[in-house]
Design a protein around this motif. Structure first.
Motif, PDB file in Angstrom:
ATOM      1  N   LEU A   4       0.714  -1.364   0.074  1.00 55.61           N
ATOM      2  CA  LEU A   4       0.126   0.079  -0.007  1.00 55.61           C
ATOM      3  C   LEU A   4       0.892   1.260   0.184  1.00 55.61           C
ATOM      4  O   LEU A   4       2.036   1.393   0.769  1.00 55.61           O
ATOM      5  CB  LEU A   4      -1.019   0.179   1.219  1.00 55.61           C
ATOM      6  N   ALA A   5       0.485   2.204  -0.719  1.00 54.55           N
ATOM      7  CA  ALA A   5       1.220   3.709  -0.655  1.00 54.55           C
ATOM      8  C   ALA A   5       0.908   4.305   0.634  1.00 54.55           C
ATOM      9  O   ALA A   5      -0.183   4.382   1.106  1.00 54.55           O
ATOM     10  CB  ALA A   5       0.734   4.161  -2.030  1.00 54.55           C
ATOM     11  N   PRO A   6       1.663   5.276   0.915  1.00 49.61           N
ATOM     12  CA  PRO A   6       1.289   6.101   1.910  1.00 49.61           C
ATOM     13  C   PRO A   6       0.026   7.002   1.819  1.00 49.61           C
ATOM     14  O   PRO A   6      -0.231   7.313   0.735  1.00 49.61           O
ATOM     15  CB  PRO A   6       2.533   7.170   2.331  1.00 49.61           C
ATOM     16  N   VAL A   7      -0.808   7.010   2.745  1.00 49.66           N
ATOM     17  CA  VAL A   7      -1.887   8.064   2.744  1.00 49.66           C
ATOM     18  C   VAL A   7      -1.504   9.564   2.668  1.00 49.66           C
ATOM     19  O   VAL A   7      -0.752   9.780   3.635  1.00 49.66           O
ATOM     20  CB  VAL A   7      -2.801   7.634   3.985  1.00 49.66           C
ATOM     21  N   PRO A   8      -1.959  10.257   1.767  1.00 48.48           N
ATOM     22  CA  PRO A   8      -1.570  11.596   1.767  1.00 48.48           C
ATOM     23  C   PRO A   8      -1.904  12.339   3.308  1.00 48.48           C
ATOM     24  O   PRO A   8      -2.869  12.041   3.765  1.00 48.48           O
ATOM     25  CB  PRO A   8      -2.200  12.393   0.511  1.00 48.48           C
ATOM     26  N   GLN A   9      -0.896  13.236   3.785  1.00 48.67           N
ATOM     27  CA  GLN A   9      -1.260  13.809   4.888  1.00 48.67           C
ATOM     28  C   GLN A   9      -2.585  14.614   5.019  1.00 48.67           C
ATOM     29  O   GLN A   9      -3.321  14.592   6.030  1.00 48.67           O
ATOM     30  CB  GLN A   9      -0.043  14.555   5.184  1.00 48.67           C
ATOM     31  N   GLU A  10      -3.134  15.096   4.054  1.00 49.88           N
ATOM     32  CA  GLU A  10      -4.244  16.008   3.919  1.00 49.88           C
ATOM     33  C   GLU A  10      -5.318  15.087   4.241  1.00 49.88           C
ATOM     34  O   GLU A  10      -6.404  15.515   4.904  1.00 49.88           O
ATOM     35  CB  GLU A  10      -4.237  16.701   2.554  1.00 49.88           C
ATOM     36  N   ALA A  11      -5.332  13.720   3.669  1.00 51.46           N
ATOM     37  CA  ALA A  11      -6.412  12.757   3.829  1.00 51.46           C
ATOM     38  C   ALA A  11      -6.426  12.340   5.067  1.00 51.46           C
ATOM     39  O   ALA A  11      -7.303  12.197   5.639  1.00 51.46           O
ATOM     40  CB  ALA A  11      -6.548  11.745   2.633  1.00 51.46           C
ATOM     41  N   ALA A  12      -5.047  12.025   5.514  1.00 46.64           N
ATOM     42  CA  ALA A  12      -5.076  11.303   6.791  1.00 46.64           C
ATOM     43  C   ALA A  12      -5.726  12.108   7.931  1.00 46.64           C
ATOM     44  O   ALA A  12      -6.173  11.770   9.082  1.00 46.64           O
ATOM     45  CB  ALA A  12      -3.694  11.057   6.986  1.00 46.64           C
ATOM     46  N   ALA A  13      -5.298  13.405   7.957  1.00 44.31           N
ATOM     47  CA  ALA A  13      -5.493  14.483   8.939  1.00 44.31           C
ATOM     48  C   ALA A  13      -7.280  14.611   8.977  1.00 44.31           C
ATOM     49  O   ALA A  13      -7.546  15.181  10.155  1.00 44.31           O
ATOM     50  CB  ALA A  13      -5.194  15.770   8.519  1.00 44.31           C
ATOM     51  N   LYS A  14      -7.929  14.081   8.232  1.00 42.68           N
ATOM     52  CA  LYS A  14      -9.343  14.207   8.272  1.00 42.68           C
ATOM     53  C   LYS A  14      -9.915  13.381   9.299  1.00 42.68           C
ATOM     54  O   LYS A  14     -11.152  13.381   9.531  1.00 42.68           O
ATOM     55  CB  LYS A  14     -10.096  14.077   6.971  1.00 42.68           C
ATOM     56  N   VAL A  15      -9.243  12.257   9.618  1.00 43.80           N
ATOM     57  CA  VAL A  15      -9.610  11.158  10.294  1.00 43.80           C
ATOM     58  C   VAL A  15      -8.865  11.052  11.641  1.00 43.80           C
ATOM     59  O   VAL A  15      -7.747  11.161  11.646  1.00 43.80           O
ATOM     60  CB  VAL A  15      -9.413   9.860   9.674  1.00 43.80           C
ATOM     61  N   PRO A  16      -9.567  10.735  12.931  1.00 44.95           N
ATOM     62  CA  PRO A  16      -8.772  10.658  14.178  1.00 44.95           C
ATOM     63  C   PRO A  16      -7.900   9.630  13.969  1.00 44.95           C
ATOM     64  O   PRO A  16      -8.071   8.460  13.494  1.00 44.95           O
ATOM     65  CB  PRO A  16      -9.885  10.351  15.126  1.00 44.95           C
ATOM     66  N   GLN A  17      -6.647   9.612  14.737  1.00 43.46           N
ATOM     67  CA  GLN A  17      -5.533   8.961  14.484  1.00 43.46           C
ATOM     68  C   GLN A  17      -6.032   7.383  15.021  1.00 43.46           C
ATOM     69  O   GLN A  17      -5.522   6.386  14.347  1.00 43.46           O
ATOM     70  CB  GLN A  17      -4.508   9.279  15.495  1.00 43.46           C
ATOM     71  N   GLY A  43     -12.187   0.733   5.617  1.00 44.66           N
ATOM     72  CA  GLY A  43     -11.243   1.506   5.363  1.00 44.66           C
ATOM     73  C   GLY A  43     -10.755   1.387   4.022  1.00 44.66           C
ATOM     74  O   GLY A  43     -11.120   0.385   3.218  1.00 44.66           O
ATOM     75  N   VAL A  44      -9.868   2.360   3.511  1.00 48.41           N
ATOM     76  CA  VAL A  44      -9.387   2.297   2.122  1.00 48.41           C
ATOM     77  C   VAL A  44      -8.005   2.406   1.978  1.00 48.41           C
ATOM     78  O   VAL A  44      -7.474   3.182   2.848  1.00 48.41           O
ATOM     79  CB  VAL A  44     -10.139   3.197   1.195  1.00 48.41           C
ATOM     80  N   GLY A  45      -7.273   1.914   0.948  1.00 46.75           N
ATOM     81  CA  GLY A  45      -5.854   2.089   0.699  1.00 46.75           C
ATOM     82  C   GLY A  45      -5.444   2.104  -0.682  1.00 46.75           C
ATOM     83  O   GLY A  45      -6.433   1.429  -1.573  1.00 46.75           O
ATOM     84  N   THR A  46      -4.727   2.810  -1.108  1.00 48.92           N
ATOM     85  CA  THR A  46      -4.334   2.962  -2.620  1.00 48.92           C
ATOM     86  C   THR A  46      -2.829   1.850  -2.849  1.00 48.92           C
ATOM     87  O   THR A  46      -2.106   1.903  -1.954  1.00 48.92           O
ATOM     88  CB  THR A  46      -3.775   4.381  -2.727  1.00 48.92           C
ATOM     89  N   LEU A  47      -3.087   1.065  -3.863  1.00 48.28           N
ATOM     90  CA  LEU A  47      -1.907   0.015  -4.173  1.00 48.28           C
ATOM     91  C   LEU A  47      -0.759   0.778  -4.478  1.00 48.28           C
ATOM     92  O   LEU A  47      -0.932   1.913  -5.383  1.00 48.28           O
ATOM     93  CB  LEU A  47      -2.321  -0.863  -5.176  1.00 48.28           C
ATOM     94  N   LYS A  48       0.266   0.444  -3.874  1.00 53.72           N
ATOM     95  CA  LYS A  48       1.599   1.177  -4.458  1.00 53.72           C
ATOM     96  C   LYS A  48       2.087   1.221  -5.839  1.00 53.72           C
ATOM     97  O   LYS A  48       2.260   2.276  -6.647  1.00 53.72           O
ATOM     98  CB  LYS A  48       2.863   0.357  -3.562  1.00 53.72           C
ATOM     99  N   ASN A  49       1.538   0.376  -6.591  1.00 59.10           N
ATOM    100  CA  ASN A  49       1.864  -0.017  -8.130  1.00 59.10           C
ATOM    101  C   ASN A  49       0.773   0.319  -8.957  1.00 59.10           C
ATOM    102  O   ASN A  49       0.547  -0.213  -9.907  1.00 59.10           O
ATOM    103  CB  ASN A  49       2.253  -1.403  -8.339  1.00 59.10           C
ATOM    104  N   THR A  50      -0.380   1.248  -8.282  1.00 63.43           N
ATOM    105  CA  THR A  50      -1.432   1.698  -9.363  1.00 63.43           C
ATOM    106  C   THR A  50      -1.011   2.374 -10.347  1.00 63.43           C
ATOM    107  O   THR A  50      -0.019   3.031 -10.433  1.00 63.43           O
ATOM    108  CB  THR A  50      -2.411   2.687  -8.356  1.00 63.43           C
ATOM    109  N   ARG A  51      -1.741   2.000 -11.497  1.00 63.00           N
ATOM    110  CA  ARG A  51      -1.421   2.753 -12.655  1.00 63.00           C
ATOM    111  C   ARG A  51      -2.172   4.080 -12.665  1.00 63.00           C
ATOM    112  O   ARG A  51      -1.869   4.857 -13.620  1.00 63.00           O
ATOM    113  CB  ARG A  51      -2.212   1.883 -13.988  1.00 63.00           C
ATOM    114  N   HIS A  52      -3.000   4.542 -11.695  1.00 65.05           N
ATOM    115  CA  HIS A  52      -3.926   5.694 -11.787  1.00 65.05           C
ATOM    116  C   HIS A  52      -3.725   6.242 -10.415  1.00 65.05           C
ATOM    117  O   HIS A  52      -4.812   6.340  -9.667  1.00 65.05           O
ATOM    118  CB  HIS A  52      -5.414   5.353 -12.248  1.00 65.05           C
TER     119      HIS A  52
END
Length: 331
Positions: free
Chosen positions: A99-112, A250-259
């Motif tokens: 999984l790719a790192p979650v962008p900080q802007e997105a992560a900050a929307k949700v309690p830790q 929850g949701v995660g983005t694949l590190k090798n995504t084409r998009h």
């Protein structure tokens, strides 16, 4: 995790003809592997096309099976986004580094407490006991009471359901492997009734077939919204009981995504007001961002007495599946 993959591949082979292979998706589509039920989230995921600018194709299945499939497919997977029913399957993928790192802007929307390395929660749910007040005037205050002789043959569970398996993982983490094994063994010996999913358990309680069942809260609220009134009631367990686990989809983005950009937009959409209101109003889950209120009938998320647990520790799904097999709870 290798054993988890091996155990799941048999199931995948049986369903491959109906679900399509990794090569069965259009190159210019955003592909989501969804462990969430199509009935629950299909209309929401259909809206992602306008949010991402790409056609969206979805493969639905069990969260653990899809996580194992992503690992088996490796770099050839067409999954761009993994939308899991629970934190455990996401944690298992994060542990394997896919999984790719979650962008900080997105992560900050949700309690830790509702996010982890490589994934972020998009909706919350509580484990509860559904009970029939016609025969159970005072429901149990702990899942550990369910092994008592007064509940023999009167309780329902769904051992193959991802949310139940996440609860068992939490039980292992909180109370230890031996305590979890003892509880499962005693529940099985107490003739706990096996069902395919939460809805079946809820319907069995309402029909009088069961007195109690272990489910997620939102199935009850959805049925009430559809029918107006139903016989059963919910018990939210107190004092940090494992049976009161507050988990997330929850949701995660694949590190090798084409998009990558479209995948980022998909995550942003699921954390935006439109999707969060959908979770609150349609699926009766808890929205996780500020400014979106839960359904008025739900108790506030911050007053629930769920156990204190790092949801990232629910990644030990393989050990849970082994324990469920060892105890004979699942085949």
């Amino acid at each position: 995790m290798r054993r988890l993959i091996a155990a799941v591949l048999v199931l995948l082979a049986a369903t491959a003809c109906g679900s399509g292979g990794a090569e069965g998706f259009d190159d210019d589509s955003l592909v989501i592997y969804s462990g969430r039920n199509e009935k629950l989230v299909g209309p929401l995921l259909a809206r992602l096309k306008s949010a991402t600018g790409l056609d969206v194709q979805v493969r639905y299945g069990d969260s653990a099976e899809l996580a194992a499939q992503i690992l088996e497919e490796g770099e050839r997977t067409r999954a761009d986004v993994f939308f899991s029913q629970d934190a455990g399957a996401l944690g298992a993928l994060a542990k394997q580094g896919v999984l790719a790192p979650v962008p900080q802007e997105a992560a900050a929307k949700v309690p830790q407490q509702y996010r982890g390395a490589g994934w972020v929660g998009v909706s919350g749910r509580s484990r509860v006991i559904v009970y029939d007040p016609r025969t159970v005037p005072a429901p149990p205050k702990s899942v550990f009471e369910l092994t008592g002789p007064q509940w023999k043959g009167k309780v329902g569970w769904a051992p193959t359901n991802a949310s139940f398996q996440a609860f068992v993982t939490a039980l292992r983490v909180l109370k230890g492997e031996d305590a979890a094994r003892k509880w499962l063994t005693e529940m099985k010996a107490n003739d706990t009734q096996k069902f395919a999913g939460n809805v079946d358990i809820l319907n069995a309680v309402d029909s009088g077939q069961l007195q109690l069942g272990l489910i997620n809260h939102y199935y009850w609220y959805e049925k009430v919204a559809e029918q107006g009134s139903i016989p059963s009631k919910l018990a939210y367990l107190p004092n940090g009981d494992p049976g009161a686990l507050i988990n997330v989809a929850g949701v995660g983005t694949l590190k090798n995504t084409r998009h990558a950009e479209a995948a980022r937009k998909a995550v942003d959409y699921l954390l935006g007001p439109d999707a969060q209101k959908y979770f609150a109003q349609t699926t009766k889950e808890y929205p996780l961002i500020a400014g979106v209120a839960p359904d008025p009938g739900l108790p506030k998320l911050d007053v629930l007495k769920g156990p204190a647990i790092d949801l990232g520790r629910l990644e030990s799904l393989e050990q849970t599946l082994n324990l469920l097999r060892d105890t004979g709870v699942v085949d």
